[in-house]
Design a protein around this motif. Structure first.
Motif, mmCIF file in Angstrom:
data_model
loop_
_atom_site.group_PDB
_atom_site.id
_atom_site.type_symbol
_atom_site.label_atom_id
_atom_site.label_comp_id
_atom_site.label_asym_id
_atom_site.label_seq_id
_atom_site.Cartn_x
_atom_site.Cartn_y
_atom_site.Cartn_z
ATOM 1 N N ALA A 1 5.688 3.763 -1.889
ATOM 2 C CA ALA A 1 6.479 3.300 -0.789
ATOM 3 C C ALA A 1 7.783 2.947 -1.275
ATOM 4 N N ASN B 1 8.670 -0.297 -0.816
ATOM 5 C CA ASN B 1 8.914 -1.650 -0.834
ATOM 6 C C ASN B 1 6.980 -2.035 -0.586
ATOM 7 N N SER C 1 5.723 -4.338 1.060
ATOM 8 C CA SER C 1 5.308 -4.264 2.337
ATOM 9 C C SER C 1 4.646 -2.831 3.513
ATOM 10 N N ASP C 2 5.573 -2.272 3.280
ATOM 11 C CA ASP C 2 5.281 -0.317 3.013
ATOM 12 C C ASP C 2 4.614 -0.092 3.023
ATOM 13 N N ARG C 3 4.046 -1.008 0.924
ATOM 14 C CA ARG C 3 2.449 -0.021 0.737
ATOM 15 C C ARG C 3 1.890 -0.967 1.278
ATOM 16 N N GLU D 1 0.407 1.080 4.609
ATOM 17 C CA GLU D 1 -0.311 1.668 3.860
ATOM 18 C C GLU D 1 -1.759 1.689 3.522
#
Length: 68
Positions: free
Chosen positions: A33, A35, A37-39, A42
């Protein structure tokens, strides 16, 4: 060969992370990801999917165990 390499060889696992040799799993490799927050997003989606899957399997298990 060290003990970690021997273990990977004896179990048929690749030493390379992210490889699923001989696995019939539907897990596919994704690039990391962008960054944190994206991870997290997910992982929250995957967690909710797994919760639903467990709930469905528990219901099916109860139905199979129910006396006719």
């Amino acid at each position: 060969m060290n003990k970690f390499e021997e273990n990977a060889t004896s179990t048929g696992e690749d030493a390379e992370p992210g490889s699923y040799k001989g696995s019939s799993s539907s897990i596919h490799y994704r690039p990391p990801a962008a960054n944190y927050s994206d991870r997290v997003a997910e992982l929250e989606i995957e967690n909710s999917r797994l919760h639903r899957l467990v709930a469905e399997l528990l219901i099916k298990n109860q139905q199979l165990r129910k006396p006719d």
